[in-house]
Design a protein around this motif. Structure first.
Motif, PDB file in Angstrom:
ATOM      1  N   TYR A  11       1.296  -1.515  -0.507  1.00  0.00           N
ATOM      2  CA  TYR A  11      -0.272  -0.256   0.202  1.00  0.00           C
ATOM      3  C   TYR A  11       0.209   1.309   0.409  1.00  0.00           C
ATOM      4  O   TYR A  11       1.051   2.339  -0.593  1.00  0.00           O
ATOM      5  N   VAL A  15       0.740   4.731  -2.641  1.00  0.00           N
ATOM      6  CA  VAL A  15       0.873   6.230  -1.850  1.00  0.00           C
ATOM      7  C   VAL A  15       1.648   6.766  -3.089  1.00  0.00           C
ATOM      8  O   VAL A  15       1.468   7.323  -3.732  1.00  0.00           O
ATOM      9  N   ARG A  16       3.081   5.805  -2.808  1.00  0.00           N
ATOM     10  CA  ARG A  16       3.990   6.867  -2.767  1.00  0.00           C
ATOM     11  C   ARG A  16       4.506   6.631  -4.075  1.00  0.00           C
ATOM     12  O   ARG A  16       5.151   8.118  -5.066  1.00  0.00           O
ATOM     13  N   ALA A  19       1.327   8.605  -6.031  1.00  0.00           N
ATOM     14  CA  ALA A  19       0.541   9.934  -5.651  1.00  0.00           C
ATOM     15  C   ALA A  19       0.751  10.922  -6.175  1.00  0.00           C
ATOM     16  O   ALA A  19      -0.736  12.395  -6.367  1.00  0.00           O
ATOM     17  N   PHE A  40      -7.790  13.187  -2.565  1.00  0.00           N
ATOM     18  CA  PHE A  40      -6.958  12.366  -3.266  1.00  0.00           C
ATOM     19  C   PHE A  40      -6.616  11.101  -1.798  1.00  0.00           C
ATOM     20  O   PHE A  40      -6.454   9.719  -2.251  1.00  0.00           O
ATOM     21  N   GLN A  41      -6.907  11.553  -1.005  1.00  0.00           N
ATOM     22  CA  GLN A  41      -6.908  10.597   0.673  1.00  0.00           C
ATOM     23  C   GLN A  41      -8.527   9.845  -0.269  1.00  0.00           C
ATOM     24  O   GLN A  41      -8.180   8.310   0.510  1.00  0.00           O
ATOM     25  N   PHE A  44      -7.457   6.937  -1.978  1.00  0.00           N
ATOM     26  CA  PHE A  44      -6.309   5.886  -1.754  1.00  0.00           C
ATOM     27  C   PHE A  44      -7.100   4.869  -0.719  1.00  0.00           C
ATOM     28  O   PHE A  44      -6.506   3.689  -0.091  1.00  0.00           O
ATOM     29  N   MET A  45      -8.121   5.226   0.352  1.00  0.00           N
ATOM     30  CA  MET A  45      -8.563   4.724   0.583  1.00  0.00           C
ATOM     31  C   MET A  45      -9.809   3.442   0.348  1.00  0.00           C
ATOM     32  O   MET A  45      -9.666   2.603   1.314  1.00  0.00           O
ATOM     33  N   LEU A  48      -8.009   0.688   0.161  1.00  0.00           N
ATOM     34  CA  LEU A  48      -7.869  -0.164   0.696  1.00  0.00           C
ATOM     35  C   LEU A  48      -8.401  -0.685   1.214  1.00  0.00           C
ATOM     36  O   LEU A  48      -8.409  -2.190   1.267  1.00  0.00           O
TER      37      LEU A  48
ATOM     38  N   ILE B  19       0.862  12.668   0.688  1.00  0.00           N
ATOM     39  CA  ILE B  19       1.740  10.777   1.169  1.00  0.00           C
ATOM     40  C   ILE B  19       1.358  10.628   2.034  1.00  0.00           C
ATOM     41  O   ILE B  19       0.666   9.610   2.204  1.00  0.00           O
ATOM     42  N   GLU B  20       1.909  11.063   3.234  1.00  0.00           N
ATOM     43  CA  GLU B  20       2.339  10.780   4.401  1.00  0.00           C
ATOM     44  C   GLU B  20       0.177  11.126   5.730  1.00  0.00           C
ATOM     45  O   GLU B  20       0.534   9.384   6.471  1.00  0.00           O
ATOM     46  N   ASN B  21      -0.426  11.653   4.895  1.00  0.00           N
ATOM     47  CA  ASN B  21      -1.392  11.606   5.540  1.00  0.00           C
ATOM     48  C   ASN B  21      -2.449  10.061   5.270  1.00  0.00           C
ATOM     49  O   ASN B  21      -3.182  10.250   5.900  1.00  0.00           O
ATOM     50  N   ALA B  22      -1.722   9.859   3.675  1.00  0.00           N
ATOM     51  CA  ALA B  22      -2.595   8.408   3.218  1.00  0.00           C
ATOM     52  C   ALA B  22      -2.393   7.375   3.893  1.00  0.00           C
ATOM     53  O   ALA B  22      -3.094   6.605   4.467  1.00  0.00           O
ATOM     54  N   ILE B  23      -0.810   7.017   4.061  1.00  0.00           N
ATOM     55  CA  ILE B  23      -0.492   6.042   5.137  1.00  0.00           C
ATOM     56  C   ILE B  23      -0.667   6.182   6.727  1.00  0.00           C
ATOM     57  O   ILE B  23      -1.292   4.720   6.372  1.00  0.00           O
ATOM     58  N   ALA B  25      -3.215   7.451   7.508  1.00  0.00           N
ATOM     59  CA  ALA B  25      -4.753   6.605   7.740  1.00  0.00           C
ATOM     60  C   ALA B  25      -5.094   5.857   6.906  1.00  0.00           C
ATOM     61  O   ALA B  25      -5.855   4.447   7.976  1.00  0.00           O
ATOM     62  N   ALA B  26      -4.651   5.217   6.153  1.00  0.00           N
ATOM     63  CA  ALA B  26      -4.412   3.852   6.708  1.00  0.00           C
ATOM     64  C   ALA B  26      -3.993   2.452   7.764  1.00  0.00           C
ATOM     65  O   ALA B  26      -4.656   1.646   7.567  1.00  0.00           O
ATOM     66  N   LYS B  29      -6.788   3.414  10.075  1.00  0.00           N
ATOM     67  CA  LYS B  29      -8.417   1.515   9.471  1.00  0.00           C
ATOM     68  C   LYS B  29      -7.693   0.737   9.919  1.00  0.00           C
ATOM     69  O   LYS B  29      -8.594   0.265  10.336  1.00  0.00           O
ATOM     70  N   LYS B  30      -6.542   0.467   9.694  1.00  0.00           N
ATOM     71  CA  LYS B  30      -6.524  -0.970   9.867  1.00  0.00           C
ATOM     72  C   LYS B  30      -6.460  -1.285  11.705  1.00  0.00           C
ATOM     73  O   LYS B  30      -6.936  -2.457  11.728  1.00  0.00           O
ATOM     74  N   PRO B  35     -10.514  -5.771   8.871  1.00  0.00           N
ATOM     75  CA  PRO B  35     -11.298  -6.651   7.555  1.00  0.00           C
ATOM     76  C   PRO B  35     -12.752  -6.596   7.430  1.00  0.00           C
ATOM     77  O   PRO B  35     -12.262  -8.381   8.401  1.00  0.00           O
ATOM     78  N   ARG B  37     -13.225  -9.527   5.639  1.00  0.00           N
ATOM     79  CA  ARG B  37     -12.526 -10.907   5.202  1.00  0.00           C
ATOM     80  C   ARG B  37     -12.802 -11.751   6.707  1.00  0.00           C
ATOM     81  O   ARG B  37     -12.789 -12.618   6.148  1.00  0.00           O
TER      82      ARG B  37
END
Lengths: 159, 289
Positions: A11, A15-16, A19, A40-41, A44-45, A48, B19-23, B25-26, B29-30, B35, B37
């Motif tokens: 993931y 993203v990197r 992006a 953008f967020q 990627f959500m 996931l 990018i940092e926020n997206a990572i 946030a993931a 969420k985890k 999940p 599944r």
């Protein structure tokens, strides 16, 4: 439990790597950093949460762009219904007029040409691929590219 | 002013914070949400447990229901009449009763109950030809097999079901063969010719072989599928040294495309060989040794 891979990428790697592509699509559509970041967020959500299977990285990239376009469209629909108080103070993207980078001129072109030009020149997509991503005909893509180039040239030349 | 070139378009730089926020946030969420599944897996396990329990439950009670008649049928020495009736039925050589005791048990509790309550009636039933009808009700068999059983033949399913036709065919064979197959054919009926070649062993080539084509019901094909090899067959030796008997079969166009087997009989009317069923077309080639 092993981490889910997207076309062989984790993931974070996804993203990197994408992006800039996803962010660029959002900025081309919305012309606004704050709104673009939200979309953008969300893109990627979705990646996931849905965890789709991709055949290769091209498939992954196309999926991300398509979802970004949809997110932006969805955002614009909501925006029409709800007018925020922040609207007045939101800043549009501004670029310096650099002779080596004409992105500033691109941001001044109408949205439908901007997006098509961005995918064609920045993301190096072919006409057919752009038509699939934007869900329009190839003829429409060619027309947008032609008129977009004319407008871009006019803006760049100060016409 | 520089010359305009669209290739001067460059990718738009986006803030690193996105990018940092997206990572991040993931990651959040985890930790916060399992999940989907996990839920599917948990639901699957729960369904399996419930299914296993249901199967175990049904099997236990199902066996209990079936077990009681078995115990009554086999373990009741106070009812000799029923056993006598069964023995008398089987003394005629019909082994259906003993051949499939489970089916007889499963066939119906009513039958067993009748045997227990009225042995005399049971014996009376077995005394006449309606015993076959009893078998029919308990264990349905094809008509041909039932016919064999009525004639006193064995109803064993392992035996080839077409064997009983042999005697009939033998009778039929002898009559046209007496006249030979070289009778002039009526050209106006539109009869066609089919050439059948058969590889036979040297010993078999010396015998009189009767040949016919039979459809799946045992009917002889057309009006000329019957031969006495000693007279109508042409005997050749192929390049491999095999002895090849060639037959010419006249048949009507109606037979074409229907499924037939080539059947070969010896002079005693016994089937020597039956080929696999094949569509009946011109230039058939049956090969057997």
């Amino acid at each position: 439990m092993s981490e889910k891979l997207f076309a062989g990428l984790t993931y974070e790697q996804t993203v990197r790597k994408y992006a800039r592509t996803v962010g660029g699509v959002c900025l081309m559509r919305l012309k606004n950093y704050a709104d673009s970041e939200d979309c953008f967020q969300n893109v990627f959500m979705k990646l996931l949460s849905k965890s789709p299977e991709f055949t290769d990285e091209n498939h992954l990239k196309a999926w991300l762009i398509r979802v970004a376009v949809n997110e932006c469209n969805s955002f614009l629909r909501k925006k029409r219904r709800v007018v925020s108080f922040e609207e007045a103070v939101r800043e549009e993207i501004s670029f310096n007029e650099d002779k080596n980078d004409i992105s500033w001129a691109l941001m001044k072109t109408p949205q439908k040409y901007r997006e098509t030009l961005y995918l064609y020149y920045c993301e190096q997509y072919k006409v057919k691929e752009i038509a699939e991503i934007l869900e329009i005909s190839e003829t429409a893509v060619k027309a947008r590219l032609k008129r977009g180039r004319e407008k871009l040239k006019a803006i760049y030349g100060g016409d | 002013m520089e010359e305009f070139n669209c290739n001067q378009l460059k990718n738009i730089e986006i803030p690193e914070s996105w990018i940092e926020n997206a990572i991040n946030a993931a990651e959040k969420k985890k930790k916060a949400v399992l999940p989907p599944r996990f839920f599917r897996c948990a639901a699957g396990i729960a369904a399996c447990v419930v299914l296993a329990a249901a199967i175990t439950f049904s099997v236990l009670f199902g066996v209990g229901d079936n077990a009681s008649p078995v115990l009554i049928n086999t373990g009741s020495p106070s009812k000799p009449g029923a056993l006598t009736a069964e023995t008398s039925q089987n003394s005629t050589g019909e082994s259906a009763g003993f051949a499939s005791p489970p089916s007889a048990v499963q066939s119906g509790e009513n039958q067993t109950a009748a045997a227990l309550t009225d042995p005399a009636e049971k014996a009376g039933v077995n005394g006449d030809s309606s015993s076959a009808a009893n078998r029919q009700s308990s264990n349905p068999v094809p008509d041909s097999t039932k016919a064999q059983a009525q004639k006193g033949g064995s109803a064993d399913n392992t035996e080839e079901p077409r064997e009983p036709y042999v005697s009939e065919k033998t009778e039929a064979l002898t009559i046209p063969c007496a006249d030979g197959a070289s009778q002039p054919q009526n050209a106006s009926t539109g009869e066609k010719k089919c050439y059948v070649k058969t590889i036979v062993s040297p010993e078999l080539a010396e015998e009189d072989i009767f040949f016919c084509l039979e459809d799946i019901n045992g009917n002889i094909a057309g009006n000329a599928g019957l031969f006495d090899s000693s007279r109508s067959a042409k005997k050749e030796v192929n390049k491999n040294g095999d002895i090849v008997l060639s037959y010419t079969v006249d048949y009507s166009g109606e037979e074409e495309g229907k499924i037939f087997s080539a059947v070969f009989y010896n002079s005693n009317g016994e089937v020597i060989k039956r080929s696999n069923p094949v569509p009946f077309y011109e230039n058939l080639y049956f090969s057997f040794r």
